[in-house]
Design a protein around this motif. Structure first.
Motif, PDB file in Angstrom:
ATOM      1  N   ASP A 125       0.820  -1.222   0.000  1.00  0.00           N
ATOM      2  CA  ASP A 125       0.000   0.000   0.000  1.00  0.00           C
ATOM      3  C   ASP A 125       0.849   1.265   0.000  1.00  0.00           C
ATOM      4  O   ASP A 125       0.457   2.267  -0.575  1.00  0.00           O
TER       5      ASP A 125
ATOM      6  N   PHE B 129      -2.271  -6.047  -5.105  1.00  0.00           N
ATOM      7  CA  PHE B 129      -2.055  -4.938  -4.176  1.00  0.00           C
ATOM      8  C   PHE B 129      -2.291  -5.444  -2.761  1.00  0.00           C
ATOM      9  O   PHE B 129      -3.402  -5.795  -2.400  1.00  0.00           O
TER      10      PHE B 129
ATOM     11  N   ASN C  12      -2.588  -4.754   1.004  1.00  0.00           N
ATOM     12  CA  ASN C  12      -2.892  -3.601   1.850  1.00  0.00           C
ATOM     13  C   ASN C  12      -2.874  -4.020   3.314  1.00  0.00           C
ATOM     14  O   ASN C  12      -3.721  -4.785   3.757  1.00  0.00           O
TER      15      ASN C  12
ATOM     16  N   THR D 259      -8.832   0.996  -4.308  1.00  0.00           N
ATOM     17  CA  THR D 259      -9.453  -0.054  -5.113  1.00  0.00           C
ATOM     18  C   THR D 259     -10.793   0.424  -5.681  1.00  0.00           C
ATOM     19  O   THR D 259     -11.093   0.213  -6.862  1.00  0.00           O
TER      20      THR D 259
ATOM     21  N   ARG E   4     -11.525  -7.485  -4.080  1.00  0.00           N
ATOM     22  CA  ARG E   4     -10.782  -7.369  -2.827  1.00  0.00           C
ATOM     23  C   ARG E   4     -10.866  -8.684  -2.069  1.00  0.00           C
ATOM     24  O   ARG E   4     -11.949  -9.252  -1.929  1.00  0.00           O
TER      25      ARG E   4
ATOM     26  N   GLU F  99      -6.965  -6.424  -4.744  1.00  0.00           N
ATOM     27  CA  GLU F  99      -6.438  -5.982  -3.456  1.00  0.00           C
ATOM     28  C   GLU F  99      -6.510  -7.140  -2.472  1.00  0.00           C
ATOM     29  O   GLU F  99      -7.501  -7.856  -2.424  1.00  0.00           O
TER      30      GLU F  99
ATOM     31  N   TYR G 145     -12.815  -1.873   4.536  1.00  0.00           N
ATOM     32  CA  TYR G 145     -12.417  -2.446   3.243  1.00  0.00           C
ATOM     33  C   TYR G 145     -13.188  -3.752   3.041  1.00  0.00           C
ATOM     34  O   TYR G 145     -12.638  -4.828   3.245  1.00  0.00           O
TER      35      TYR G 145
END
Lengths: 76, 260
Positions: free
Chosen positions: B99, B124, B126, B166, B180, B213, B241
Motif C-alpha cells: 500500500d 495490491f 494492503n 481499489t 478485494r 487488493e 475495506y
C-alpha cells in the motif's frame, strides 16, 4: 465403512510458529512445540495425528508453505 | 503407508524457491506469493510470466518466485509493467505491490496505468501501514488506527481520510476486473486463488487491467501476535475495506459482499 485418513509433515526448520495453522485446523490436530528450531522459533507439530482428515486447510493458509499433506481412503 | 507420493494432496509448489521467506511469522505475503505461483503453475505459463517486484517488504519477491522478475523503482511497477507488456504482448505480466508503494508514491502510475487500460494484472497487498520501515502511517491507515507516526491514532481532521484506491480504480474505464480479498483463513485463501486465476485468464482477452487488493495483516507493525492481528483485521479493517468483487468483466457489480 471407508474412512479418510490424513497425515501432515511439517518442515520444522522453516516453520516460524505463527499459529495460523492451529486456528485453521477443524479437528485440532496441530499444536505448538515447547522446543525451538534452529532459528529460535517454537514450531508446529501434529499433536493428535489420528484426528487428521487431510483437508489441507493448514497447508493452504501457512504463509511459509512448510506443510505437506497426504490423504488416503482406508477400509475399516 | 500413508505418507507416500501417491497419497500426496498438497505441497509447496515448485515455483516457489526453497529460500526461506524473509517475512515475519504470520505475514500474508508468503501466502499471496504461493497462491500466485500456484496459479502460474496450474496454467503452465512459468516461461511466459514476468513479475514486477515493488519496494517494501516484498522487494525480495524475485528471490522467492521462480519466474522472470524485474524490480521497479518505488511505486513505478505499473509503468514498468506497461513497458514490458507493450514490448511482449503475448507474455503474462503482473505487478506485486504494497500500500505504501501503490497507494502513496505510486498513485499517479497506478491511476494512469488503470485508466489507459494496460493489459496487466496488479496484486495490491494492503496492511494499512508502512510495514518495512517501522509501521508509519500510510494512506490506507484507518481513522483512529495507531501507528508509529500516529501514536494517538489517525486524526482525520489533521491527517486526512484513508484512501480506498481499489474503489477509485474501479471507477476508471480501463479496469476490467477489480476485487478485494484476504488470505487469513483457508476459505479466503481459496477465494483469492480463484480471483488470481481470473486475473491471469483476463490477460488473454486483452480487455484491461485486473486489479486485486489483498487486505493483509502486519502483526509486527500492529504490535500483535499473528492470530490476534488476523482477528483485529476482521473486526476493524473489513468494515472499512469490505471483501468481494467490485467490478467483473468491465461491469460494476451492485455491492461488494460483506466481510466474512
Amino acid at each position: 465403512m471407508a474412512k479418510i485418513k490424513g497425515a501432515i509433515v511439517i518442515d520444522i526448520e522453516r516453520c516460524k510458529g505463527c499459529e495460523v495453522c492451529i486456528v485453521s485446523c477443524p479437528t485440532g490436530v496441530i499444536r505448538l512445540e515447547k522446543k525451538v528450531n534452529g532459528k529460535g522459533y517454537h514450531f508446529a507439530y501434529p499433536a493428535l495425528p489420528d484426528n487428521c482428515t487431510g483437508c489441507a486447510n493448514c497447508a493452504v493458509v501457512c504463509p511459509d508453505g512448510v506443510i505437506t499433506v497426504y490423504r488416503k481412503k482406508v477400509e475399516e | 503407508m500413508l505418507v507416500s507420493p501417491e497419497n500426496l494432496v498438497y505441497t509447496k509448489t515448485p515455483l516457489m524457491t526453497d529460500k526461506p521467506l524473509s517475512y515475519c511469522p504470520g505475514c500474508g505475503h508468503g501466502t499471496v506469493h504461493r497462491m500466485i505461483m500456484e496459479v502460474v503453475d496450474e496454467m503452465g505459463i512459468q516461461a511466459d510470466t514476468i513479475g514486477i517486484a515493488p519496494v517494501g517488504c516484498s522487494v525480495l519477491a524475485y528471490e522467492f518466485m521462480n519466474i522472470d522478475m524485474q524490480q521497479a523503482a518505488h511505486g513505478r511497477a505499473p509503468a514498468l509493467a506497461t513497458g514490458i507488456k507493450r514490448c511482449w504482448p503475448d507474455k503474462y505480466v503482473f505487478t506485486y505491490q504494497g500500500d505504501g508503494d501503490l497507494a502513496a508514491i505510486g498513485t499517479a502510475e497506478t491511476i494512469h496505468a488503470c485508466n489507459r487500460g494496460e493489459n496487466i494484472a496488479i496484486f495490491f497487498v494492503n496492511n494499512g501501514i508502512y510495514g518495512m520501515t517501522g509501521g508509519q502511517m500510510a494512506p490506507t491507515t484507518l481513522p483512529g488506527m495507531r501507528s508509529s507516526t500516529t501514536p494517538y491514532g489517525r486524526d482525520v481532521a489533521l491527517m486526512g481520510n484513508p484512501l480506498k484506491i481499489t474503489e477509485l480504480v474501479a471507477m476508471l474505464p480501463g479496469t476490467f476486473y477489480v476485487s478485494r480479498h484476504s488470505v487469513h483463513t483457508p476459505l479466503n485463501v481459496r477465494k483469492f486463488k480463484r480471483a488470481a486465476r481470473m486475473a491471469f485468464e483476463n490477460q488473454k482477452l486483452n480487455k484491461g487491467v485486473s486489479f486485486i487488493e489483498i487486505v493483509s495483516n502486519c502483526n509486527s507493525g500492529w504490535k500483535m501476535s499473528p492470530v490476534d492481528a488476523n482477528k483485529w483485521m476482521e473486526d476493524n479493517m473489513f468494515p472499512f475495506y469490505p471483501l468481494g468483487d467490485i467490478k467483473v468483466n468491465g461491469e460494476m457489480v451492485s455491492k461488494p459482499t460483506k466481510a466474512e
